[in-house]
Structures are given as structure tokens and as C-alpha cells.
Write an enzyme that holds these catalytic residues in place. Structure first.
Site, PDB file in Angstrom:
ATOM      1  N   LYS A  28       0.851  -1.216   0.000  1.00 56.73           N
ATOM      2  CA  LYS A  28       0.000   0.000   0.000  1.00 56.73           C
ATOM      3  C   LYS A  28       0.873   1.247   0.000  1.00 56.73           C
ATOM      4  CE  LYS A  28      -1.708   1.541   4.023  1.00 56.73           C
ATOM      5  NZ  LYS A  28      -1.341   2.929   4.353  1.00 56.73           N
ATOM      6  N   ASN A  29       1.856   1.278   0.889  1.00 61.93           N
ATOM      7  CA  ASN A  29       2.641   2.497   1.075  1.00 61.93           C
ATOM      8  C   ASN A  29       3.664   2.739  -0.026  1.00 61.93           C
ATOM      9  OD1 ASN A  29       1.107   2.937   3.266  1.00 61.93           O
ATOM     10  ND2 ASN A  29       2.658   2.356   4.773  1.00 61.93           N
ATOM     11  N   ARG A  99      -4.846  10.564   4.492  1.00 62.13           N
ATOM     12  CA  ARG A  99      -3.715  11.501   4.626  1.00 62.13           C
ATOM     13  C   ARG A  99      -2.809  11.451   3.411  1.00 62.13           C
ATOM     14  NH1 ARG A  99      -1.577  14.178   8.125  1.00 62.13           N
ATOM     15  NH2 ARG A  99       0.378  14.096   7.019  1.00 62.13           N
ATOM     16  N   CYS A 123      -4.804  12.313  12.639  1.00 68.87           N
ATOM     17  CA  CYS A 123      -5.657  11.128  12.637  1.00 68.87           C
ATOM     18  C   CYS A 123      -5.509  10.449  13.988  1.00 68.87           C
ATOM     19  CB  CYS A 123      -5.275  10.197  11.490  1.00 68.87           C
ATOM     20  SG  CYS A 123      -3.699   9.364  11.784  1.00 68.87           S
ATOM     21  N   ARG A 128       0.263  14.789  13.045  1.00 66.22           N
ATOM     22  CA  ARG A 128       0.823  14.613  11.685  1.00 66.22           C
ATOM     23  C   ARG A 128       0.891  15.912  10.885  1.00 66.22           C
ATOM     24  NH1 ARG A 128      -1.346   8.809   9.619  1.00 66.22           N
ATOM     25  NH2 ARG A 128       0.562   8.887   8.408  1.00 66.22           N
ATOM     26  N   PRO A 129       1.683  16.882  11.327  1.00 62.18           N
ATOM     27  CA  PRO A 129       1.825  18.137  10.578  1.00 62.18           C
ATOM     28  C   PRO A 129       2.556  17.904   9.256  1.00 62.18           C
ATOM     29  CG  PRO A 129       3.447  18.010  12.345  1.00 62.18           C
ATOM     30  CD  PRO A 129       2.566  16.800  12.493  1.00 62.18           C
ATOM     31  N   MET A 130       2.589  18.917   8.372  1.00 57.85           N
ATOM     32  CA  MET A 130       3.294  18.821   7.085  1.00 57.85           C
ATOM     33  C   MET A 130       4.378  19.888   6.980  1.00 57.85           C
ATOM     34  SD  MET A 130       0.310  17.955   4.317  1.00 57.85           S
ATOM     35  CE  MET A 130       1.525  17.765   2.996  1.00 57.85           C
ATOM     36  N   ASP A 131       4.841  20.385   8.117  1.00 55.25           N
ATOM     37  CA  ASP A 131       5.825  21.496   8.102  1.00 55.25           C
ATOM     38  C   ASP A 131       7.086  21.144   7.316  1.00 55.25           C
ATOM     39  OD1 ASP A 131       7.726  20.806  11.010  1.00 55.25           O
ATOM     40  OD2 ASP A 131       6.028  19.609  10.286  1.00 55.25           O
ATOM     41  N   LEU A 132       7.543  19.897   7.384  1.00 61.44           N
ATOM     42  CA  LEU A 132       8.771  19.526   6.670  1.00 61.44           C
ATOM     43  C   LEU A 132       8.554  19.533   5.151  1.00 61.44           C
ATOM     44  CD1 LEU A 132       9.907  16.586   8.997  1.00 61.44           C
ATOM     45  CD2 LEU A 132      10.683  18.975   9.043  1.00 61.44           C
ATOM     46  N   ASP A 311       4.547   0.737  12.202  1.00 59.90           N
ATOM     47  CA  ASP A 311       3.348   0.087  11.665  1.00 59.90           C
ATOM     48  C   ASP A 311       3.229  -1.362  12.112  1.00 59.90           C
ATOM     49  OD1 ASP A 311       3.761   1.846   8.511  1.00 59.90           O
ATOM     50  OD2 ASP A 311       2.865   2.463  10.410  1.00 59.90           O
ATOM     51  N   ILE A 333       7.705   7.404  16.956  1.00 58.29           N
ATOM     52  CA  ILE A 333       7.315   8.061  15.698  1.00 58.29           C
ATOM     53  C   ILE A 333       6.016   8.853  15.838  1.00 58.29           C
ATOM     54  CG2 ILE A 333       6.882   7.709  13.232  1.00 58.29           C
ATOM     55  CD1 ILE A 333       9.682   6.840  13.982  1.00 58.29           C
ATOM     56  N   ARG A 403      -8.556  -0.709   4.543  1.00 60.65           N
ATOM     57  CA  ARG A 403      -7.674   0.319   3.983  1.00 60.65           C
ATOM     58  C   ARG A 403      -6.311  -0.252   3.620  1.00 60.65           C
ATOM     59  NH1 ARG A 403      -7.255   5.641   7.227  1.00 60.65           N
ATOM     60  NH2 ARG A 403      -6.041   6.008   5.318  1.00 60.65           N
TER      61      ARG A 403
HETATM   62  C1  EPZ Z   1       4.119   7.017   6.277  1.00 55.45           C
HETATM   63  O1  EPZ Z   1       3.297   8.060   6.808  1.00 55.45           O
HETATM   64  C2  EPZ Z   1       3.211   5.780   6.201  1.00 55.45           C
HETATM   65  N1  EPZ Z   1       2.081   6.058   5.352  1.00 55.45           N
HETATM   66  C3  EPZ Z   1       2.724   5.414   7.599  1.00 55.45           C
HETATM   67  O2  EPZ Z   1       1.991   4.189   7.508  1.00 55.45           O
HETATM   68  C4  EPZ Z   1       3.925   5.162   8.495  1.00 55.45           C
HETATM   69  O3  EPZ Z   1       3.486   4.940   9.808  1.00 55.45           O
HETATM   70  C5  EPZ Z   1       4.863   6.402   8.481  1.00 55.45           C
HETATM   71  O4  EPZ Z   1       5.234   6.727   7.134  1.00 55.45           O
HETATM   72  C6  EPZ Z   1       6.132   6.181   9.273  1.00 55.45           C
HETATM   73  O5  EPZ Z   1       6.806   5.079   8.811  1.00 55.45           O
HETATM   74  C7  EPZ Z   1       2.248   5.976   3.996  1.00 55.45           C
HETATM   75  O6  EPZ Z   1       3.303   5.708   3.473  1.00 55.45           O
HETATM   76  C8  EPZ Z   1       1.042   6.245   3.164  1.00 55.45           C
HETATM   77  P1  EPZ Z   1       6.094  10.511   8.245  1.00 55.45           P
HETATM   78  P2  EPZ Z   1       3.805   9.596   6.773  1.00 55.45           P
HETATM   79  O7  EPZ Z   1       5.972  11.756   7.440  1.00 55.45           O
HETATM   80  O8  EPZ Z   1       4.509   9.848   5.487  1.00 55.45           O
HETATM   81  C9  EPZ Z   1       6.212  13.743  11.781  1.00 55.45           C
HETATM   82  C10 EPZ Z   1       0.205   2.693   7.804  1.00 55.45           C
HETATM   83  O9  EPZ Z   1      -0.186   2.129   8.835  1.00 55.45           O
HETATM   84  N2  EPZ Z   1       6.216  14.760  10.705  1.00 55.45           N
HETATM   85  O10 EPZ Z   1       7.336   9.719   8.124  1.00 55.45           O
HETATM   86  O11 EPZ Z   1       2.670  10.449   7.140  1.00 55.45           O
HETATM   87  C11 EPZ Z   1       4.861  13.025  11.867  1.00 55.45           C
HETATM   88  O12 EPZ Z   1       3.924  13.762  12.578  1.00 55.45           O
HETATM   89  C12 EPZ Z   1       0.606   4.178   7.856  1.00 55.45           C
HETATM   90  O13 EPZ Z   1       0.291   2.130   6.711  1.00 55.45           O
HETATM   91  C13 EPZ Z   1       6.334  16.092  11.035  1.00 55.45           C
HETATM   92  O14 EPZ Z   1       6.442  16.447  12.209  1.00 55.45           O
HETATM   93  O15 EPZ Z   1       4.847   9.559   7.985  1.00 55.45           O
HETATM   94  C14 EPZ Z   1       5.227  11.722  12.516  1.00 55.45           C
HETATM   95  O16 EPZ Z   1       5.242  11.874  13.887  1.00 55.45           O
HETATM   96  C15 EPZ Z   1       0.280   4.817   9.159  1.00 55.45           C
HETATM   97  N3  EPZ Z   1       6.317  17.015  10.038  1.00 55.45           N
HETATM   98  C16 EPZ Z   1       6.617  11.453  11.963  1.00 55.45           C
HETATM   99  O17 EPZ Z   1       7.123  12.706  11.483  1.00 55.45           O
HETATM  100  C17 EPZ Z   1       6.181  16.663   8.713  1.00 55.45           C
HETATM  101  O18 EPZ Z   1       6.149  17.541   7.834  1.00 55.45           O
HETATM  102  C18 EPZ Z   1       6.635  10.427  10.826  1.00 55.45           C
HETATM  103  O19 EPZ Z   1       5.823  10.894   9.775  1.00 55.45           O
HETATM  104  C19 EPZ Z   1       6.062  15.303   8.391  1.00 55.45           C
HETATM  105  C20 EPZ Z   1       6.083  14.354   9.402  1.00 55.45           C
END
Ligand code: EPZ
Length: 431
Positions: A28-29, A99, A123, A128-132, A311, A333, A403
Site C-alpha cells: 500500500k505504502n 492523509r 488522525c 501529523r503536521p506537514m511542516d517539513l 506500523d 514516531i 484500507r
Molecule cells: C508514512 O506516513 C506511512 N504512510 C505510515 O503508515 C507510516 O506509519 C509512516 O510513514 C512512518 O513510517 C504511507 O506511506 C502512506 P512521516 P507519513 O511523514 O509519510 C512527523 C500505515 O499504517 N512529521 O514519516 O505520514 C509526523 O507527525 C501508515 O500504513 C512532522 O512532524 O509519515 C510523525 O510523527 C500509518 N512534520 C513522523 O514525522 C512533517 O512535515 C513520521 O511521519 C512530516 C512528518
């Protein structure tokens, strides 16, 4: 597949050691970002193979169609056709559902020079912010505004830049990668995520003609191209689905083989299972768990890849609820990814939560109960606990499972589990 108003439940009669073979679905991912990457094409098709049949894949497909793409599915293959410039305003109804819809931000900004994307928000597992994502795109010259809960991004032409990620975010790495492949000049993404799903995206983009070096190293160097080309792309096996079935075999003390898996993607899990005294036989692309013994307690810390995946944390918590002695899980995480713990406690699990730490006092048995899935992986943990518990467990809100798990009930039944599915009207239940 079930609608949002309509969910379903799984009724599980526990205690049967699972036996047999199960084939892993496509990831999926990995599929979701590769589908979004199709938007980078001027004209033409990308042809995807080994695409899982999941609600999230359907949502991404609906999103691409809403942006002007033509998506055709045939079993586990998918063709995405792009003709001309896609639309750049994304419908909030779809973004709110998933998301990962935010993965169209990079490709649309690169292709159209502007995007309106409702912020997906948090969620069940975290804010889960998008600041990065925004910080990196701003370094490439984008203007980013937040207005009424949406992000409005503009860039006449993205320009290559040196970007250091404060955290190796999977989503930020994917969005910046897809923005950089059509940017002017060279982009360097440092402290990039190293998940296998990132490598799958890099291979997909390279097969479309992108110039990228450094996959798997955490430092990605991208030389922007004028345009990309049609391509055929294979989606990797789903390491999280594979691991979920391995843990189902371990928790029921059964003997199952997971076929079509890349064992290397699961090194962290295999090391932990070995520590717990659970034997896993690795043969070519098959992993066999055959372990009648009760697992030993463990300490597990979730980390970015190649560390132990967040996960798999809920499923591991279910297993450790039945281990010898005391176990500790550190979730580093996501800040609120222990919602499944209270549901496991309904089944007799002894779990203490202290912030992002869970202390699990292993029990010799769990008792079936009525429990509620709160998210995708939390739901999987409850199914595993139900398979091992004495008596009957009913897991509600299993739309969360659809999902990310293709035909979970059928696959479990083929492994000898006593499982049956049922429909449940959430609205009626909540009245
Ligand atoms: C991906 O989510 C996966 N989803 C998630 O899988 C997985 O848990 C996660 O990576 C970590 O491995 C998909 O690939 C679709 P991140 P993503 O950006 O990209 C923080 C599942 O069960 N962060 O690596 O959203 C964030 O809040 C799902 O299949 C910021 O602070 O994860 C989190 O605490 C759930 N600012 C951490 O980083 C940002 O701009 C990891 O998030 C981006 C992220």
C-alpha cells in the site's frame, strides 16, 4: 469493500494454531506515492503491476480521476493515463478520507506551478503536521500559504536546492523527490527517509526518465528534467502485511509460510522474533514461522527504517501480551499510537501506558471480547489477539482494515482460522 457509514465486524473463535501458506499483496505504502507520480507525466500512461486491492488505493485512484487522469484497473494491474495539464485543486472530500492524498502536492506543484490542497489534519495516531514538506518546497522557491484549512502553494518554476530534513519523514521525502525531478537544476535531500517504499518510488521515477542517485542512503541527489516518460512499474511486496501474518503465526503458535516477501525489508522484526525465541526460516522469498513455544518478553523501540517499524508496533504489542515476563515498547514516531492498548486490556492484557512507553506484563492467556478497531494497524492487532484468545472475539469497525489488508478474512480462513465477517451499521450502533 464497505462504505464509511457501513462498517463491518469480524467474529473470531480463537485458539486455533494457524497453518499453511499465504501470498503477500503489493505494498500500500509503495503504490500510493507511485500512483501520485503519474501526475508528473505530460502525456501518456504509467502501467503499474502488483497493485493491492485496498480502500486507500481506490481513494488515490478517485483523487487522480478528479484531477483529470484516466485510471483503468485489471485485477492487480493498473494503468494511469495523463493527457495535458492536470487540475490543481484537490477535492477535500477525498483528501479528508486519506492523509496520503497529500502526496499529490509535490507532483502538482512541479507540473502545474500551483496547488490547493485541504490540509489532511491529524488522525487517530497523531497530529501529523506537514511542516517539513512546506519547508522543503519553500527552499525550492515555492510560496506556501495556509488559508481556511488549506495549503495554497505556488511556484512559476521550482528550482533545485539543498534540503536537510529535521526528521526522515516518509511523506516529506516523497513529495520533495517528486517536486525535484522536474525542477530546474539539482536538489539534494539530506536525512531523507530510507524506507523500501522510497526506493520503489525512486526506481519508478528513474524508469520514467528521472535522474536520481542515492536510494537507500538517506542522501538523495536529483537532477531536474524537462519532462518524464511513460513507464511500466512493479510495486514491491507489502512488508507490513507480510509481518502481520508472521505475527499471526507466532501468536497462535502455528506454522505458516509467507510467500513473495523480501525478507531483508523485515530485518528489524526478524531480529526481535529471534530474541523472543520465535524461529523464522528464511528461504528465498519465503518466510516460515513455526514456533510452538511461548515467546520471551522483549524491549522494542519504533524507529525510522531500517529500525523497527511503527506500523508493526500494535501487532507486536498483541504478541507481547502473551509473552513470558515483562516487555517494554517505546513508540518514538507517533505521539498517540497506543489506542489499541485499552482494547487489548478488555481481553485481559496487562498493559501500563506512560506517555510514549507501554509496559506489558505477559499473560498466559487472553479472553475473547467485543473490541473496536481505532485505526488500520491497531485493528490488525485486535484480530491477532482474537486469533489467540480463548472463546469468541468480535472486532468492530473493520473498515479500517480494508484500507490496508486485501481479503484479510479469506486469507485467515485459508490458514485455518475460525473467522466470519458481518456487516454493522455504525450509525445504528451509536444510537
Ligand atoms: C508514512 O506516513 C506511512 N504512510 C505510515 O503508515 C507510516 O506509519 C509512516 O510513514 C512512518 O513510517 C504511507 O506511506 C502512506 P512521516 P507519513 O511523514 O509519510 C512527523 C500505515 O499504517 N512529521 O514519516 O505520514 C509526523 O507527525 C501508515 O500504513 C512532522 O512532524 O509519515 C510523525 O510523527 C500509518 N512534520 C513522523 O514525522 C512533517 O512535515 C513520521 O511521519 C512530516 C512528518
Amino acid at each position: 469493500m464497505k462504505t464509511n457509514q457501513e462498517s463491518g465486524f469480524l467474529k473470531i473463535k480463537g485458539g486455533t494454531p494457524l497453518k499453511g501458506k499465504v501470498k503477500v499483496q503489493g505494498s500500500k505504502n509503495a503504490a500510493l506515492p507511485v500512483m501520485a507520480a503519474a501526475l508528473l507525466l505530460d502525456n501518456g500512461e504509467v502501467h503499474l503491476r502488483n497493485v493491492p486491492k485496498l480502500l486507500d488505493v481506490q481513494t488515490m485512484s478517485d483523487l487522480l480521476v478528479s484531477l483529470g487522469a484516466v485510471v483503468k484497473r485489471d485485477d492487480h494491474t493498473m494503468t494511469i493515463e495523463i493527457e495535458g495539464e492536470p487540475a490543481w485543486e484537490t477535492p477535500s472530500s477525498l483528501v479528508r478520507k486519506m492523509r496520503a492524498s497529500s502526496l499529490v502536492l509535490g507532483p502538482l506543484l512541479a507540473r502545474c506551478g500551483r496547488v490547493i490542497l485541504p490540509l489532511p489534519g491529524g488522525c487517530a495516531i497523531g497530529s501529523r503536521p506537514m511542516d517539513l514538506h512546506f519547508k522543503g518546497l519553500s527552499k525550492m522557491g515555492a510560496q506556501i500559504e495556509l488559508d481556511k484549512g488549506a495549503v495554497i502553494a505556488r511556484a512559476d518554476k521550482l528550482v533545485g536546492a539543498r534540503i536537510y530534513l529535521d526528521f526522515p519523514s516518509v511523506g516529506a521525502t516523497e513529495n520533495l523527490l517528486m517536486a525535484a525531478v522536474l525542477a530546474k537544476g539539482e536538489t539534494l535531500i539530506e536525512n531523507a527517509a530510507r524506507e523500501p517504499e522510497i526506493d520503489n518510488l525512486v526506481r519508478a521515477l528513474k524508469s520514467m526518465g528521472a535522474a536520481i542517485e542515492g536510494e537507500g542512503t538517506g542522501i538523495l541527489r536529483v537532477r531536474g528534467q524537462k519532462e518524464l516518460n511513460p513507464a511500466t512499474i512493479d510495486i514491491i511486496p507489502d512488508r507490513i502485511e507480510a509481518a502481520t501474518y508472521l505475527l499471526a503465526g507466532a501468536i497462535t503458535r502455528g506454522d505458516i509460510t509467507v510467500k513473495g516477501v523480501v525478507a531483508e525489508h523485515l530485518n528489524a522484526l526478524l531480529a526481535k522474533l529471534d530474541e523472543a525465541g520465535i524461529e523464522v526460516i528464511n528461504k528465498e522469498n519465503e518466510l516460515r514461522v513455526n514456533s510452538p513455544a511461548r515467546p520471551r518478553g522483549l524491549t522494542v523501540k519504533t524507529m525510522p527504517y531500517p529500525g523497527f517499524s511503527t506500523d508493526l508496533q500494535p501487532q507486536m504489542m498483541a504478541l507481547l501480551s502473551l509473552a513470558e515476563g515483562t516487555s517494554v515498547i517505546y513508540e518514538t514516531i507517533f505521539e498517540s499510537r497506543f489506542l489499541h492498548a485499552s482494547e487489548l486490556q478488555k481481553m485481559g492484557a496487562q498493559i501500563e501506558l506512560q506517555g510514549n512507553t507501554a509496559i506489558i506484563h505477559g499473560q498466559s492467556s487472553l479472553i475473547g471480547a467485543e473490541v473496536y478497531a481505532t485505526d488500520l494497524r491497531g485493528g490488525a492487532a485486535l484480530v491477532l489477539a482474537g486469533l489467540a484468545a480463548e472463546g469468541e472475539t468480535v472486532v468492530y469497525d473493520v473498515h479500517h482494515l480494508d484500507r490496508g489488508y486485501e481479503n484479510m478474512a479469506e486469507k485467515l480462513i485459508l490458514l485455518g482460522a475460525e473467522v466470519c465477517e458481518g456487516k454493522d451499521n455504525i450509525k445504528a450502533r451509536k444510537q
